[in-house]
Design an enzyme around this catalytic site. Structure first.
Site, mmCIF file in Angstrom:
data_model
loop_
_atom_site.group_PDB
_atom_site.id
_atom_site.type_symbol
_atom_site.label_atom_id
_atom_site.label_comp_id
_atom_site.label_asym_id
_atom_site.label_seq_id
_atom_site.Cartn_x
_atom_site.Cartn_y
_atom_site.Cartn_z
ATOM 1 C CG ASP A 35 -1.863 -1.144 1.287
ATOM 2 O OD1 ASP A 35 -2.323 -1.563 0.208
ATOM 3 O OD2 ASP A 35 -2.141 -1.632 2.394
ATOM 4 C CG ASP A 41 0.140 5.183 6.513
ATOM 5 O OD1 ASP A 41 -0.781 4.879 7.284
ATOM 6 O OD2 ASP A 41 0.009 5.272 5.284
ATOM 7 C CD GLU A 64 -1.571 -2.371 7.360
ATOM 8 O OE1 GLU A 64 -2.628 -2.847 7.793
ATOM 9 O OE2 GLU A 64 -1.502 -1.293 6.748
ATOM 10 C CD GLU A 65 2.132 1.384 7.439
ATOM 11 O OE1 GLU A 65 2.813 1.620 6.414
ATOM 12 O OE2 GLU A 65 0.885 1.309 7.432
ATOM 13 C CG ASP A 83 -3.303 -0.728 10.201
ATOM 14 O OD1 ASP A 83 -2.552 0.247 10.047
ATOM 15 O OD2 ASP A 83 -4.172 -1.049 9.369
ATOM 16 C CG LEU A 85 -3.367 6.666 10.531
ATOM 17 C CD1 LEU A 85 -4.054 7.020 11.854
ATOM 18 C CD2 LEU A 85 -2.588 7.865 10.018
ATOM 19 C CG ASP A 86 -7.567 0.344 9.131
ATOM 20 O OD1 ASP A 86 -7.040 -0.534 8.445
ATOM 21 O OD2 ASP A 86 -8.776 0.637 9.060
ATOM 22 C CD GLU A 227 -5.916 -4.371 7.966
ATOM 23 O OE1 GLU A 227 -5.880 -3.200 7.543
ATOM 24 O OE2 GLU A 227 -5.837 -5.368 7.212
#
Length: 283
Positions: A35, A41, A64-65, A83, A85-86, A227
């Site tokens: 992404d 983020d 997630e990053e 995560d 900053l979803d 998530e």
């Protein structure tokens, strides 16, 4: 566990301030899931990392990053997948976004999750904590403290529908199921942000959030550790159900940190409809 939740509260306050004041532009990079990252983020990830790495009960974290996990305290006993900053792509249009935390004991898997926390950054900042029960807290911005509001429980049936995924690539049986929900009077409530959409269903008492496998993404888009498992834990503890179309989401194995799955979260009535639809599709 209390120490981790206290750290998450501090994280939430810092991210809330960053959302209000920092640059919302994109950076020239992709995260580990492919992404496009926005600057927030990266900033949010740094905030979470800084707090969790010094939390004594945390042995390891995975974002997630990032591609790989990071060691924290060797004497800790909890693994945290998050995560930071979803829904960050919604920030430039000023819609609600969130942070998600899955807390695991004994390693990363659905069966090992022992608590989940998520934050909603909207007109008000709210935190939901799932352990034995699911509790809602709201940030008092004068004191920067989270105050208990109420326990959350899903009703047997709802009226809200959040259908994710690109409709062009939906399988016919999935499209028919979604169309039938609308024919039954369900209201469309989908922002493209997992946290606010699932939060709305939870606070309104029920409904269905669906992010299926599609022709272009048979394994879905949403990531299990960061998530799917945390929200599955929340919904199960709130009296609802969370499945991949056939199985309980928390029964699934993982194939790498960034593994994805189709996922459906909701009240019992809606999830039973999902299971019936997907069982029929296999025949």
């Amino acid at each position: 566990m209390t120490e981790i939740i206290n750290s998450i509260q501090k994280i939430a306050v810092e991210i809330k301030d960053a959302i209000k004041t920092k640059d919302t532009g994109k950076v020239e990079s992709l995260n580990s899931s492919g992404d496009i990252q926005v600057k927030l983020d990266v900033i949010s990830d740094e905030i979470v990392e800084r707090h969790l790495l010094k939390t004594s009960s945390v042995i390891e974290i995975i974002s997630e990053e990032k591609e790989d996990a990071m060691p924290a305290n060797p004497n800790g006993k909890y693994f945290v997948a998050y995560d930071p900053l979803d829904g960050s792509s919604l920030i430039d249009v000023d819609l609600s976004v969130g942070s998600i935390f899955g807390i695991y004991k004994g390693g990363y898997s659905g069966e090992n999750i022992v608590a989940a926390v998520y934050i909603v950054y909207g007109p008000r900042v709210e935190m939901v904590v799932a352990r034995d029960t699911v509790e809602l807290f709201r940030l008092n911005e004068e004191t920067n403290e989270f105050e208990f509001v109420k326990e959350l429980r899903l009703e047997e049936k709802g009226k809200i529908l959040g259908p994710g995924g690109t409709q062009k690539y939906w399988y016919p049986y999935h499209k028919e199921m979604i169309d039938n929900f609308f024919k039954d009077g369900y209201r469309l409530r989908y922002s493209g942000g997992m946290v606010p959409d699932l939060h709305q269903i939870l606070l309104k008492g029920g409904g269905l959030f669906a992010y299926p496998g599609t022709e272009d993404k048979p394994k879905g888009k949403l990531r299990k550790l960061f998530e799917v498992f945390p929200f599955a834990y929340v919904y199960n503890k709130a009296g609802g159900l969370a499945v991949d179309g056939k199985n309980d989401l928390l029964d699934l194995d993982i194939d790498g940190y960034h593994d994805t799955t189709p996922c459906f979260f909701g009240s019992n009535y809606e999830i039973k409809k999902v299971l019936k639809t997907y069982e029929g599709a296999e025949k």
